[in-house]
Design a protein around this motif. Sequence first.
Motif, PDB file in Angstrom:
ATOM      1  N   GLU A  64       0.841  -1.195   0.000  1.00  8.36           N
ATOM      2  CA  GLU A  64       0.000   0.000   0.000  1.00  8.36           C
ATOM      3  C   GLU A  64       0.880   1.250   0.000  1.00  8.36           C
ATOM      4  O   GLU A  64       2.036   1.215   0.433  1.00  8.36           O
ATOM      5  N   TRP A  65       0.310   2.346  -0.485  1.00  4.44           N
ATOM      6  CA  TRP A  65       1.039   3.599  -0.665  1.00  4.44           C
ATOM      7  C   TRP A  65       1.899   3.963   0.555  1.00  4.44           C
ATOM      8  O   TRP A  65       3.111   4.145   0.439  1.00  4.44           O
ATOM      9  N   VAL A  95       0.465   2.590  -9.675  1.00  2.60           N
ATOM     10  CA  VAL A  95      -0.551   2.721  -8.638  1.00  2.60           C
ATOM     11  C   VAL A  95      -1.848   2.082  -9.131  1.00  2.60           C
ATOM     12  O   VAL A  95      -2.509   2.605 -10.033  1.00  2.60           O
ATOM     13  N   ARG A  96      -2.184   0.924  -8.551  1.00  2.00           N
ATOM     14  CA  ARG A  96      -3.400   0.187  -8.918  1.00  2.00           C
ATOM     15  C   ARG A  96      -4.071  -0.303  -7.643  1.00  2.00           C
ATOM     16  O   ARG A  96      -3.804  -1.404  -7.174  1.00  2.00           O
ATOM     17  N   PRO A  97      -4.936   0.527  -7.057  1.00  2.00           N
ATOM     18  CA  PRO A  97      -5.582   0.152  -5.803  1.00  2.00           C
ATOM     19  C   PRO A  97      -6.299  -1.199  -5.920  1.00  2.00           C
ATOM     20  O   PRO A  97      -6.951  -1.495  -6.925  1.00  2.00           O
ATOM     21  N   GLY A  98      -6.145  -1.997  -4.882  1.00  2.00           N
ATOM     22  CA  GLY A  98      -6.832  -3.277  -4.817  1.00  2.00           C
ATOM     23  C   GLY A  98      -6.125  -4.425  -5.504  1.00  2.00           C
ATOM     24  O   GLY A  98      -6.534  -5.575  -5.379  1.00  2.00           O
TER      25      GLY A  98
END
Length: 98
Positions: free
Chosen positions: A46-47, A76-79
């Motif tokens: 996570e970031w 950046v690819r959330p999830g």
Amino acid sequence: MLVAFSVTPIGAGDSVGDAVAEAVRVVRASGLPNRTDAMFTTVEGEWDEVMAVVKQAVDAVAAVAPRVSLSLKADVRPGVTGALTAKVEHIERVLGES
């Protein structure tokens, strides 16, 4: 997210390997998925946790060098998880089909 980064000590002499090894040591101790090659270390997470590891790696190099150069590239690819290995596995699978 994936973050590929490299840290370069500046002004610490001709050999940078020992200082770079300290940065890699920080990454490996983080427990986050990671991979190091000749040019970059890639970390997945996570970031906030990934950026904290990058900062710690820079701080480790800064402890032995008066100046540090940082190069960073992020996907950046959330999830999304497992991208560190999945991207390479996909390429290898396609190459195996040729």
